[in-house]
Design an enzyme around this catalytic site. Structure first.
Site, short mmCIF file in Angstrom:
data_model
loop_
_atom_site.label_atom_id
_atom_site.label_comp_id
_atom_site.label_asym_id
_atom_site.label_seq_id
_atom_site.Cartn_x
_atom_site.Cartn_y
_atom_site.Cartn_z
N GLN A 78 0.84 -1.20 0.00
CA GLN A 78 0.00 0.00 0.00
C GLN A 78 0.88 1.25 0.00
O GLN A 78 1.23 1.78 1.05
CB GLN A 78 -0.95 0.01 1.20
CG GLN A 78 -1.96 1.12 1.09
CD GLN A 78 -3.07 1.01 2.10
OE1 GLN A 78 -3.22 0.02 2.80
NE2 GLN A 78 -3.87 2.05 2.18
N PHE A 79 1.21 1.73 -1.21
CA PHE A 79 2.10 2.88 -1.33
C PHE A 79 1.49 4.14 -0.73
O PHE A 79 2.21 5.07 -0.38
CB PHE A 79 2.50 3.12 -2.80
CG PHE A 79 1.46 3.81 -3.63
CD1 PHE A 79 1.49 5.19 -3.77
CD2 PHE A 79 0.45 3.10 -4.25
CE1 PHE A 79 0.53 5.85 -4.53
CE2 PHE A 79 -0.50 3.74 -5.02
CZ PHE A 79 -0.47 5.12 -5.17
N THR A 80 0.17 4.19 -0.57
CA THR A 80 -0.47 5.39 -0.04
C THR A 80 -0.11 5.66 1.42
O THR A 80 -0.36 6.75 1.92
CB THR A 80 -2.00 5.33 -0.20
OG1 THR A 80 -2.51 4.21 0.51
CG2 THR A 80 -2.39 5.26 -1.67
#
Length: 149
Positions: A78-80
């Site tokens: 989850q790069f966010t």
């Protein structure tokens, strides 16, 4: 590297209508590689995650790890998590590792987890995933292993 751990009764990740990873009681780990991260940060994060005592013992105290309770581990990229919201209303993701590095670190993290823990499932890097979970507690713990300055 960053992670948000959620103690769950169950969790699953779905891609294109197909469940690709599912666990019963254990940890859902949302993980993100940041610029400058290496396998050293990934390994430290995994070690901390596997030993973190956030499961109840017989007296109801949080003194057992996911390994102690033989729980599942569902790892989702989850790069966010690297969002910078300091300026304006649109998050910036410039702190996230580039996609090639992020994929390599995620795959390393999952491989190391599978060699260290018997019940590991994973999402798919860069896929549009639907994550379903039943929080237990709820217990949600953020973790960060920063690269050396």
């Amino acid at each position: 590297m960053l992670a948000v751990l959620q103690r769950v009764s169950e969790a699953r990740v779905i891609v294109d209508g197909e469940t690709i990873g599912e666990i019963g009681p254990g940890l859902l780990a949302l993980v993100c590689a940041e610029r400058g991260d290496t396998t050293a940060e990934a390994d430290k994060l995994l070690a901390k995650m596997l030993k973190l005592r956030i499961f109840a013992d017989g007296a109801g105290k949080m003194s057992r790890s996911v390994q102690d309770v033989a729980g599942g581990l569902l790892i989702v990229s989850q790069f966010t998590l690297a969002a910078d919201t300091a300026g304006g209303n649109r998050p910036s993701f410039t702190n996230a590792a580039d996609p090639q590095t992020g994929r390599a670190l995620y795959e390393h993290f999952v491989a190391q987890a599978r060699s260290a823990h018997p019940r590991v499932r994973a999402g798919r890097f860069a896929a549009d995933m639907k994550v379903q979970l039943v929080n237990d507690g709820p217990v949600t713990i953020p973790l960060r292993m920063a690269p050396p300055a």
